[in-house]
Design a protein around this motif. Structure first.
Motif, PDB file in Angstrom:
ATOM      1  N   ALA A 216       0.827  -1.210   0.000  1.00 28.24           N
ATOM      2  CA  ALA A 216       0.000   0.000   0.000  1.00 28.24           C
ATOM      3  C   ALA A 216       0.860   1.259   0.000  1.00 28.24           C
ATOM      4  CB  ALA A 216      -0.929  -0.009   1.215  1.00 28.24           C
ATOM      5  N   ARG A 217       1.871   1.279   0.852  1.00 25.29           N
ATOM      6  CA  ARG A 217       2.718   2.476   0.945  1.00 25.29           C
ATOM      7  C   ARG A 217       3.501   2.687  -0.347  1.00 25.29           C
ATOM      8  NH1 ARG A 217       7.351   5.177   2.676  1.00 25.29           N
ATOM      9  NH2 ARG A 217       6.876   6.804   4.195  1.00 25.29           N
ATOM     10  N   THR A 218       4.080   1.615  -0.867  1.00 23.10           N
ATOM     11  CA  THR A 218       4.849   1.726  -2.105  1.00 23.10           C
ATOM     12  C   THR A 218       3.947   2.160  -3.249  1.00 23.10           C
ATOM     13  OG1 THR A 218       6.337  -0.016  -1.330  1.00 23.10           O
ATOM     14  CG2 THR A 218       6.399   0.507  -3.676  1.00 23.10           C
TER      15      THR A 218
ATOM     16  N   LEU B  70       3.269   5.909  -3.116  1.00 19.78           N
ATOM     17  CA  LEU B  70       4.391   6.725  -3.568  1.00 19.78           C
ATOM     18  C   LEU B  70       4.624   6.606  -5.066  1.00 19.78           C
ATOM     19  CD1 LEU B  70       6.909   6.190  -0.634  1.00 19.78           C
ATOM     20  CD2 LEU B  70       5.285   8.038  -1.001  1.00 19.78           C
ATOM     21  N   ARG B  71       4.147   5.519  -5.680  1.00 15.65           N
ATOM     22  CA  ARG B  71       4.290   5.350  -7.126  1.00 15.65           C
ATOM     23  C   ARG B  71       3.058   5.856  -7.887  1.00 15.65           C
ATOM     24  NH1 ARG B  71       8.212   2.190  -9.258  1.00 15.65           N
ATOM     25  NH2 ARG B  71       9.684   1.266  -7.794  1.00 15.65           N
ATOM     26  N   GLY B  72       2.081   6.390  -7.156  1.00 17.62           N
ATOM     27  CA  GLY B  72       0.894   6.909  -7.815  1.00 17.62           C
ATOM     28  C   GLY B  72      -0.084   5.844  -8.259  1.00 17.62           C
TER      29      GLY B  72
ATOM     30  N   VAL C 174       5.075  14.458  -2.137  1.00 17.47           N
ATOM     31  CA  VAL C 174       5.133  13.606  -0.954  1.00 17.47           C
ATOM     32  C   VAL C 174       6.344  12.687  -1.040  1.00 17.47           C
ATOM     33  CG1 VAL C 174       3.984  11.729   0.273  1.00 17.47           C
ATOM     34  CG2 VAL C 174       2.672  13.700  -0.482  1.00 17.47           C
ATOM     35  N   ASP C 175       6.560  12.103  -2.212  1.00 21.27           N
ATOM     36  CA  ASP C 175       7.694  11.188  -2.398  1.00 21.27           C
ATOM     37  C   ASP C 175       9.008  11.920  -2.156  1.00 21.27           C
ATOM     38  OD1 ASP C 175       8.993   8.866  -2.962  1.00 21.27           O
ATOM     39  OD2 ASP C 175       8.944   9.132  -5.136  1.00 21.27           O
ATOM     40  N   LYS C 176       9.133  13.141  -2.691  1.00 25.38           N
ATOM     41  CA  LYS C 176      10.345  13.917  -2.502  1.00 25.38           C
ATOM     42  C   LYS C 176      10.561  14.219  -1.027  1.00 25.38           C
ATOM     43  CE  LYS C 176      12.508  18.305  -3.819  1.00 25.38           C
ATOM     44  NZ  LYS C 176      12.353  19.562  -4.579  1.00 25.38           N
ATOM     45  N   LEU C 177       9.495  14.604  -0.337  1.00 23.72           N
ATOM     46  CA  LEU C 177       9.603  14.900   1.086  1.00 23.72           C
ATOM     47  C   LEU C 177      10.071  13.701   1.875  1.00 23.72           C
ATOM     48  CD1 LEU C 177       7.030  16.901   3.174  1.00 23.72           C
ATOM     49  CD2 LEU C 177       7.963  14.784   4.059  1.00 23.72           C
ATOM     50  N   LEU C 178       9.510  12.526   1.528  1.00 21.69           N
ATOM     51  CA  LEU C 178       9.871  11.308   2.252  1.00 21.69           C
ATOM     52  C   LEU C 178      11.316  10.919   1.993  1.00 21.69           C
ATOM     53  CD1 LEU C 178       6.602   9.344   1.722  1.00 21.69           C
ATOM     54  CD2 LEU C 178       7.599   9.932   3.923  1.00 21.69           C
ATOM     55  N   LYS C 179      11.770  11.068   0.766  1.00 23.33           N
ATOM     56  CA  LYS C 179      13.162  10.726   0.469  1.00 23.33           C
ATOM     57  C   LYS C 179      14.114  11.617   1.270  1.00 23.33           C
ATOM     58  CE  LYS C 179      12.402   8.929  -4.183  1.00 23.33           C
ATOM     59  NZ  LYS C 179      12.568   9.166  -5.632  1.00 23.33           N
TER      60      LYS C 179
END
Length: 376
Positions: free
Chosen positions: A241-243, A246-248, A367-372
């Protein structure tokens, strides 16, 4: 452990038995592998050159090399006046592969028929053949992995072949084979030392391969994960679910989150994580208000740090959807708007959809950028 005076064949057989235990999850066996490899190297160096004229010993040397042995030892054997009693292409091809000379290795091993070799040697050679051709011919690589599995069932060779073949099957969109092999792996090698790595790659595969991107095909994922115990199954659904978020892949994320929620206790951290991932799919989908309400009800204290970042980013960015233009209030026209505005001839649904999709992609990308950044 082998006897103190064990010869090359007995020592290498002991190594293969140890690696079978690794495939079955024996952590102590994994720790003992390095010591046994060092012992084999020492014994090989003590053997006189004529010992390698025995084909059994020569084959043991190649198996040792392809099981984690040092190439320098094999170079020593090749330096003798009489090289080991084994086909040049086998020992030199294996050495070229281990030393990273893939083109040379492929030239030497391309035409080897592994079925004509003893299984203990044919299995590792088939693994190497697959690795050498995979970038040029995925179907041929899969065929080599099939050979490796059939030659050495129940061993670390089969475990490695299964792990690799599962993802190659997904890469070529062979959904039936992907599912069958994944179920086989989970049933037979779920305790392998390398099972954690397999699960991580499985999650990425399930959110990348096209055959898994709709609700009908999601049933395949359920059949694979049904082989796991409830805790492991829930953990995998949460990872998926999380992945997927993040992959849309919002539909995949929603389905996986719902499965994780169904397997979670009320008031648990896993339950809040599942609710978070599902709510994100609502916010970027067609249930904005429901999603925002669910986000507001999540207990932040139960979330891991990276999911708190995800929650904050989602709320902050999603709020921009309902922000009124500067200088206006709900129900008012903008100050610069003309007194009369002709009604549009029709609603441009295509343009509206494109804007929504664009916003969704931006939201997930931010969101993905923030998490990275947070994970550094």
């Amino acid at each position: 452990m082998p006897a103190a005076d064990a010869g090359p064949v007995a020592l290498v057989r002991s190594l293969q038995i140890l690696q079978e235990q690794i495939a079955n999850g024996n952590v102590a066996a994994h720790a003992a592998q390095s010591a046994l490899l060092a012992r084999i190297e020492k014994r090989f160096s003590e053997e006189p050159p004529e010992a390698w004229q025995d084909p059994h010993n020569a084959r043991a040397a190649v198996i040792y090399l392809l099981s984690g042995g040092k190439p320098a030892m094999i170079r020593t054997l090749l330096s003798y006046d009489k090289p080991p009693a084994i086909e040049d292409r086998l020992i030199k091809g294996a050495l070229a592969y281990v030393e990273g000379r893939e083109g040379e290795a492929l030239d030497l091993l391309r035409t080897v028929d592994v079925r004509r070799l003893p299984p203990s040697l044919g299995g590792p050679i088939a693994l190497v053949q697959s690795a050498l051709v995979v970038r040029q011919d995925v179907s041929l690589a899969i065929a080599y992995l099939d050979e490796a599995r059939l030659l050495m069932p129940g061993t670390l060779v089969e475990e490695a072949a299964l792990r690799r073949e599962i993802f190659l099957a997904g890469q070529v969109d062979n959904a039936n084979k992907f599912e069958a092999l994944a179920i086989q792996y989970v049933r037979r090698f779920r305790h392998s030392i390398y099972a954690g790595n397999f699960r991580e790659h499985l999650v990425v595969a399930l959110t990348r391969f096209s055959f898994a991107q709709n609700s009908e095909m999601f049933a395949r994922i359920q059949r694979i994960l049904e082989q796991l115990d409830p805790a492991s199954r829930r953990a995998l659904y949460l990872m998926v679910a999380r992945t997927a978020v993040l992959r849309g892949k919002t539909e995949m994320a929603r389905l996986a989150a719902e499965q994780a929620a169904a397997g979670s206790r009320d008031g648990s951290a896993d339950g809040d994580r599942a609710r978070l991932y599902r709510a994100i799919t609502q916010v970027v989908g067609d249930a904005y208000d429901d999603g925002m309400q669910d986000l507001a009800r999540i207990n932040r204290a139960r979330l891991p740090a990276r999911d708190i970042e995800l929650l904050d980013a989602t709320q902050r960015l999603a709020a921009q959807v309902r922000k009124w233009p500067a200088g206006t209030e709900p129900g008012q026209r903008a100050a610069s708007a003309p007194e009369t505005v002709p009604p549009p001839a029709r609603i441009d649904t295509a343009s509206s959809a494109a804007k929504t999709i664009g916003y969704t992609q931006k939201l997930l990308g931010d969101v993905d950028k923030l998490l990275k950044e947070a994970d550094r």
